[in-house]
Motif scaffolding. Structure first.
Motif, PDB file in Angstrom:
ATOM      1  N   ARG A 285       0.829  -1.202   0.000  1.00 43.96           N
ATOM      2  CA  ARG A 285       0.000   0.000   0.000  1.00 43.96           C
ATOM      3  C   ARG A 285       0.872   1.263   0.000  1.00 43.96           C
ATOM      4  O   ARG A 285       1.794   1.392   0.804  1.00 43.96           O
ATOM      5  CB  ARG A 285      -0.925   0.041   1.223  1.00 43.96           C
ATOM      6  CG  ARG A 285      -1.962  -1.062   1.269  1.00 43.96           C
ATOM      7  CD  ARG A 285      -3.017  -0.744   2.347  1.00 43.96           C
ATOM      8  NE  ARG A 285      -3.880  -1.902   2.558  1.00 43.96           N
ATOM      9  CZ  ARG A 285      -3.817  -2.713   3.603  1.00 43.96           C
ATOM     10  NH1 ARG A 285      -2.934  -2.482   4.553  1.00 43.96           N
ATOM     11  NH2 ARG A 285      -4.613  -3.749   3.702  1.00 43.96           N
TER      12      ARG A 285
ATOM     13  N   ASP B 196     -10.623   9.629  -0.865  1.00 40.16           N
ATOM     14  CA  ASP B 196     -11.695   8.693  -0.495  1.00 40.16           C
ATOM     15  C   ASP B 196     -11.386   8.061   0.863  1.00 40.16           C
ATOM     16  O   ASP B 196     -11.433   6.845   1.036  1.00 40.16           O
ATOM     17  CB  ASP B 196     -11.873   7.625  -1.564  1.00 40.16           C
ATOM     18  CG  ASP B 196     -10.618   6.777  -1.767  1.00 40.16           C
ATOM     19  OD1 ASP B 196      -9.533   7.233  -1.339  1.00 40.16           O
ATOM     20  OD2 ASP B 196     -10.724   5.680  -2.341  1.00 40.16           O
ATOM     21  N   ARG B 197     -11.080   8.879   1.819  1.00 43.07           N
ATOM     22  CA  ARG B 197     -10.755   8.458   3.182  1.00 43.07           C
ATOM     23  C   ARG B 197     -11.643   9.223   4.150  1.00 43.07           C
ATOM     24  O   ARG B 197     -12.140  10.305   3.840  1.00 43.07           O
ATOM     25  CB  ARG B 197      -9.282   8.783   3.520  1.00 43.07           C
ATOM     26  CG  ARG B 197      -8.244   8.184   2.574  1.00 43.07           C
ATOM     27  CD  ARG B 197      -8.098   6.700   2.813  1.00 43.07           C
ATOM     28  NE  ARG B 197      -6.936   6.138   2.144  1.00 43.07           N
ATOM     29  CZ  ARG B 197      -6.942   5.550   0.957  1.00 43.07           C
ATOM     30  NH1 ARG B 197      -8.081   5.484   0.275  1.00 43.07           N
ATOM     31  NH2 ARG B 197      -5.844   5.050   0.442  1.00 43.07           N
TER      32      ARG B 197
ATOM     33  N   ARG C 164     -15.308  13.693   5.758  1.00 46.70           N
ATOM     34  CA  ARG C 164     -15.283  12.902   4.519  1.00 46.70           C
ATOM     35  C   ARG C 164     -15.059  13.877   3.353  1.00 46.70           C
ATOM     36  O   ARG C 164     -16.006  14.524   2.885  1.00 46.70           O
ATOM     37  CB  ARG C 164     -16.577  12.126   4.356  1.00 46.70           C
ATOM     38  CG  ARG C 164     -16.890  11.222   5.554  1.00 46.70           C
ATOM     39  CD  ARG C 164     -18.195  10.456   5.375  1.00 46.70           C
ATOM     40  NE  ARG C 164     -18.617   9.805   6.596  1.00 46.70           N
ATOM     41  CZ  ARG C 164     -18.192   8.609   7.015  1.00 46.70           C
ATOM     42  NH1 ARG C 164     -17.311   7.944   6.284  1.00 46.70           N
ATOM     43  NH2 ARG C 164     -18.637   8.094   8.131  1.00 46.70           N
TER      44      ARG C 164
ATOM     45  N   ASP D 246      -9.408   4.356   4.760  1.00 46.01           N
ATOM     46  CA  ASP D 246     -10.325   4.044   3.666  1.00 46.01           C
ATOM     47  C   ASP D 246     -11.509   3.218   4.150  1.00 46.01           C
ATOM     48  O   ASP D 246     -11.678   2.976   5.353  1.00 46.01           O
ATOM     49  CB  ASP D 246      -9.578   3.354   2.520  1.00 46.01           C
ATOM     50  CG  ASP D 246      -9.024   1.981   2.903  1.00 46.01           C
ATOM     51  OD1 ASP D 246      -9.456   1.399   3.928  1.00 46.01           O
ATOM     52  OD2 ASP D 246      -8.155   1.472   2.163  1.00 46.01           O
TER      53      ASP D 246
ATOM     54  N   GLY E 248      -5.136   2.790   6.188  1.00 49.36           N
ATOM     55  CA  GLY E 248      -4.666   4.086   5.729  1.00 49.36           C
ATOM     56  C   GLY E 248      -3.424   4.537   6.476  1.00 49.36           C
ATOM     57  O   GLY E 248      -2.618   3.723   6.938  1.00 49.36           O
TER      58      GLY E 248
END
Length: 655
Positions: A100, A209-210, A243, A269, A274
């Protein structure tokens, strides 16, 4: 590392005499009702100008495959890739067991006008020092070397001299064996006999998008309407502001972390995976920046990377509660702390649930397991014992300005050597002033002068260095920086009297006239300066055009602006037509062409410029020039919607 990259370009040789257009300010009325310490720090030593730094505005948007130097720190768990030529930015932080990427790693290098002095690029982890905004070192090299880490391994030391506030600093990065967390020790020193204002924010780009979590129930919201107000977390005005994709507009959220809470921030995420960042308590502030879902915010995202790339948000950590504040660093003192960055996994049902206290508690618990608070404190104490260690193998070289300041002040800065071997051509004249008390005499070919040093010590030396026109030129700039504008004008006028009219002096005097509201005389002097520059350029070797081009382009822009402001449209057109065709074809000058056509009363032709399409590479953050000129070209605000590819608006109600 190979990336599609746009060149940063040469420095703008015209000294930045005007104060920067700062979007991150609040009015005196808006400060009413704020906490006393915050209000005090909002007023403390705001940046008045960019001197002695020069602008970086010569980049474009044509990207080619480019090799960028990197320094890599890795252990069996994490690989961190650092860009020493670009402020020591951590471009990538890869968790090796899972594959990642923990940060948003930009697939391109595209400068944009976000740094204090212009060129900046998005992505990774950056170190912002100086004043409110992105560091003037964003696209500048820093010194780098290997140092022994606290655990006996290797540590990467980055260091430079921050010139806006005259403060040396260091950033030490290391990965303990088998650690999932990158450790970062930071120290800023004030070697001077007076206190100095200090600003620091570590800025991490993460995929948007976390969900962003921090130990706070409220935050200070700052938008591009330049208001600062307290809002609840996570929901404010009916929307969950933790968000990023839900945010309608670009905005900052400075979390109001209680003093009793551990300092951390995380971006996780949908599966609960993350990045987490935590630190010793000295690094007080935590922030979320979102671009927003509006047309302008999305356009900026595509502008900074490439179409089809996922969006990003920023999570940040700083010394004050907000980025609008500066703190005091006492004379002959230093400040230090430790940050650490690594992967975090938490229960996604808890993290993304509606129960905010439960989401925070779950994140905090998993962070305590992955990187206990006492381990961070212990790592900081261990690092302090190494902070003065002299570097070993040199890996990269920054500027020679720090070496000049160390020589002038006789400063002792163990651990961050600024060696005289680092002196370059730009430091040469100032070294002569320091050692001989005289500044080298003016060259006779009219080339753009070198950069000016403006601190009180250098100003004092210039005042006793003689009356050569070049000395008077630099002295005037130093006096202008000290807000002694009348004396600056006298210095520049004396220089003109002692020799032939020299275009850099005329340009400085034109700025002074413009700032005083004398539009007509400013236009006269700007036009004379442009004529003088062109004459000097024409007398030199035609092969030296590249050396003259940054000055010609920058002065032409300023001259046309001044002539239009003085309603001398025909003269502005003359300057425009004297520019090379390739210069007039650039996006910035296409926009100037549209303004010229509007001033000439030819609205259809101005509209046609927009229809043909152009890109202003150095469009400033939050600038609204494009929509303002578009409105004039189409019959007034709201007459026709602004085309999406020209929409960079960031204010609520504007996107």
């Amino acid at each position: 590392m190979r990336l599609p990259a746009a060149p940063v370009g040469a420095e703008n040789p015209l000294p930045p005499l005007r104060a920067p257009e700062e979007t991150h300010t609040v009015s005196a009325d808006a400060r009413e009702g704020l906490p006393r310490d915050m209000a005090r720090q909002l007023r403390y030593e705001p940046l008045r100008g960019l001197l002695p730094v020069r602008l970086l505005d010569g980049y474009g948007r044509e990207r080619t495959e480019t090799v960028l130097d990197t320094l890599v720190i890795e252990n069996s768990r994490v690989r961190a890739t650092v860009l020493p030529s670009f402020g020591g930015r951590v471009h990538s932080l890869l968790h090796r067991p899972t594959g990642r990427e923990l940060v948003y790693s930009n697939p391109v290098f595209q400068p944009a006008d976000f740094a204090l002095n212009g060129a900046w690029f998005s992505g990774g982890i950056e170190w912002n020092i100086g004043a409110t905004g992105h560091s003037m070192l964003s696209c500048a090299p820093v010194h780098a070397a290997v140092v022994t880490a606290p655990d006996g391994g290797e540590m990467l030391r980055l260091w430079e001299w921050e010139r806006l506030r005259d403060l040396p600093f260091q950033v030490d990065l290391w990965l303990p064996e088998d650690s999932d967390f990158l450790h970062v020790g930071v120290r800023v020193r004030n070697p001077h006999e007076k206190p100095a204002p200090l600003y620091w924010w570590s800025n991490t780009a993460v995929p948007e998008d976390r969900r962003v979590l921090a130990p706070a129930d409220s935050a200070w919201h700052f938008g591009y309407e330049r208001t600062l107000r307290k809002v609840t977390v996570p929901v404010a005005d009916g929307l969950d502001r933790t968000r990023p994709p839900l945010a309608p507009h670009s905005a900052d959220y400075f979390y109001d972390v209680p003093d009793t809470q551990r300092r951390w921030i995380a971006a996780l995420d949908g599966d609960g995976h993350g990045l987490a960042q935590t630190s010793t308590d000295r690094l007080r502030g935590r922030k979320l920046f979102v671009w927003g879902s509006g047309t302008g915010g999305r356009r900026w995202q595509r502008w900074l990377t490439e179409p089809g790339t996922d969006g990003y948000a920023e999570i940040q950590a700083g010394l004050a509660r907000t980025q609008l504040e500066h703190v005091r660093l006492d004379a002959e003192s230093d400040i230090s702390w430790l940050e650490t960055y690594g992967p975090l996994s938490a229960d996604p049902a808890a993290v993304h649930g509606d129960d905010w206290p439960a989401a925070r508690a779950e994140t905090a618990a998993r962070l305590e397991e992955a990187m206990p608070r006492e381990r961070v404190d212990a790592a900081y104490e261990a690092w302090l014992a190494c902070a003065d260690s002299e570097p070993g193998e040199r890996l990269a070289t920054g500027s020679g300005w720090g070496a000049l300041e160390v020589l002038r002040g006789g400063f002792k800065l163990p651990g961050t050597p600024f060696a005289e071997s680092e002196f370059g051509d730009e430091q040469g004249p100032w070294l002569e002033l320091l050692r001989a008390g005289t500044f080298p005499r003016s060259a006779s070919d009219g080339r753009p002068p070198g950069p000016t040093l403006v601190s009180p010590h250098w100003r004092d030396m210039l005042e006793t260095a003689g009356d050569d026109p070049l000395t008077e030129y630099h002295l005037g700039i130093a006096q202008w920086h000290a807000d002694d504008r009348a004396q600056a004008v006298r210095s520049w006028e004396r220089a003109l009297e002692s020799g032939p009219a020299h275009w850099p002096l005329l340009r400085c005097l034109a700025v002074a006239d413009a700032e005083a509201g004398n539009k007509g005389r400013a236009a006269d002097r700007y036009e004379a300066a442009f004529d003088g520059l062109r004459a000097a350029r024409d007398e030199t070797d035609p092969g030296a055009d590249a050396e003259w081009e940054p000055a010609t382009t920058a002065l032409a822009r300023e001259t046309i602006d001044a002539l239009l402001l003085a309603r001398r449209t025909d003269r502005a057109r003359t300057v425009w037509e004297r520019l090379p065709a390739e210069t007039r074809a650039r996006g910035r000058f296409r926009l100037i062409e549209a303004r010229l056509l509007l001033a000439e009363g030819d609205r259809p032709a101005a509209r046609a410029v927009f229809d043909e399409g152009f890109e202003v590479a150095d469009l400033r953050e939050a600038a609204e020039t494009l929509n303002e000129v578009w409105a004039q070209a189409t019959g007034g605000k709201g007459a026709e919607p602004l085309p999406e590819h020209y929409d960079f608006r960031m204010r609520a109600g504007e996107a």
